[in-house]
Motif scaffolding. Structure first.
Motif, PDB file in Angstrom:
ATOM      1  N   GLN A  87       0.833  -1.206   0.000  1.00  0.00           N
ATOM      2  CA  GLN A  87       0.000   0.000   0.000  1.00  0.00           C
ATOM      3  C   GLN A  87       0.864   1.251   0.000  1.00  0.00           C
ATOM      4  N   ARG A  90       2.049   1.724  -3.548  1.00  0.00           N
ATOM      5  CA  ARG A  90       0.936   2.206  -4.373  1.00  0.00           C
ATOM      6  C   ARG A  90       0.672   3.690  -4.105  1.00  0.00           C
ATOM      7  N   THR A  91       0.637   4.057  -2.844  1.00  0.00           N
ATOM      8  CA  THR A  91       0.378   5.448  -2.473  1.00  0.00           C
ATOM      9  C   THR A  91       1.470   6.368  -3.016  1.00  0.00           C
ATOM     10  N   VAL A  93       3.418   5.950  -5.623  1.00  0.00           N
ATOM     11  CA  VAL A  93       3.304   6.067  -7.082  1.00  0.00           C
ATOM     12  C   VAL A  93       2.129   6.969  -7.461  1.00  0.00           C
ATOM     13  N   LEU A  94       1.014   6.845  -6.760  1.00  0.00           N
ATOM     14  CA  LEU A  94      -0.148   7.677  -7.063  1.00  0.00           C
ATOM     15  C   LEU A  94       0.095   9.145  -6.717  1.00  0.00           C
ATOM     16  N   LEU A 152       3.666  -5.122  -8.206  1.00  0.00           N
ATOM     17  CA  LEU A 152       3.327  -3.839  -7.584  1.00  0.00           C
ATOM     18  C   LEU A 152       3.600  -2.663  -8.521  1.00  0.00           C
ATOM     19  N   SER A 156       0.482  -0.350  -9.780  1.00  0.00           N
ATOM     20  CA  SER A 156       0.537   1.057  -9.369  1.00  0.00           C
ATOM     21  C   SER A 156       0.662   2.010 -10.555  1.00  0.00           C
ATOM     22  N   THR A 157       1.505   1.668 -11.522  1.00  0.00           N
ATOM     23  CA  THR A 157       1.672   2.566 -12.665  1.00  0.00           C
ATOM     24  C   THR A 157       0.448   2.547 -13.577  1.00  0.00           C
ATOM     25  N   GLU A 159      -2.612   2.096 -12.478  1.00  0.00           N
ATOM     26  CA  GLU A 159      -3.609   2.892 -11.765  1.00  0.00           C
ATOM     27  C   GLU A 159      -3.305   4.388 -11.899  1.00  0.00           C
ATOM     28  N   PHE A 174      -6.913  -4.451  -5.616  1.00  0.00           N
ATOM     29  CA  PHE A 174      -5.593  -4.393  -4.979  1.00  0.00           C
ATOM     30  C   PHE A 174      -5.535  -5.356  -3.793  1.00  0.00           C
TER      31      PHE A 174
END
Length: 196
Positions: A87, A90-91, A93-94, A152, A156-157, A159, A174
């Motif tokens: 997570q 993911r966070t 990257v976002l 991952l 992530s990319t 998203e 996810f």
């Protein structure tokens, strides 16, 4: 208001903020100069080229990225570490898509003292720490690290780029993916233990 005095750090920080806003593919020295209120040649007193600036942004991003994962998994192991670290990735990257893309693109060190080397080593160490609770055999760890990075990074990319358009919760997907990885890692550990 007088213009702030430029330094390599201030140019890098401005570039990092800008690259997240406009995207890695749209990044230019001219836009950084505009952001800082200077002419483009003024930047070259502090960084040697656009490639140099992107490399500086990449080293900074990878260090921050490693810290985010490290902080998320602190005191956790196994499934909890995997979920928290995933997570955090993911966070990051976002929230920092341009910086992450710069870090992903800057894979070749410029020399033995390149700050990207310890930054990338810290990222790999953070991923390895996510897997530590699974007690993988050393021969399996490199495969698990590559799998973890691939899955991952891909999720992530995609998203961040708006690649998930189906009418279903991305958060649910996810969570499903992390649970799937967790079961697979536990199965590898159980299989290795029963073979001893």
């Amino acid at each position: 208001m007088p213009r702030a005095r430029l330094t390599p750090l201030s140019v890098t920080e401005a570039g990092a903020a800008l690259i997240d806003e406009i995207g890695f593919e749209n990044f230019s020295m001219g836009l950084v100069a505009e952001r800082l209120g200077v002419k483009t040649p003024a930047l070259y007193k502090h960084v040697t080229s656009q490639a140099d600036l992107v490399h500086r942004i990449a080293a900074r991003a990878m260090a921050e990225f490693a810290d985010a994962i490290r902080d998320a998994i602190q005191g956790r192991a196994g499934s909890d570490a995997l979920a928290a670290g995933a997570q955090a990735m993911r966070t990051y990257v976002l929230e920092h898509p341009g910086q992450y893309a710069a870090g992903d693109a800057a894979s070749r060190p410029t020399g033995p003292d390149d700050p990207i080397i310890p930054a990338v080593e810290r990222v790999v160490a953070s991923w390895a720490a996510m897997l530590r609770g699974y007690h993988l055999d050393s021969s399996q760890e490199i495969h698990a690290l590559r799998m973890l990075r691939s899955v991952l990074h891909g999720f992530s990319t995609l998203e961040a780029a708006g690649g998930f358009r189906m009418d279903a919760s991305v958060d649910d997907s996810f969570t499903w993916m992390i649970n799937f990885l967790d079961r697979g890692l536990q199965d590898i550990t159980a299989t290795a233990s029963s073979a001893r």
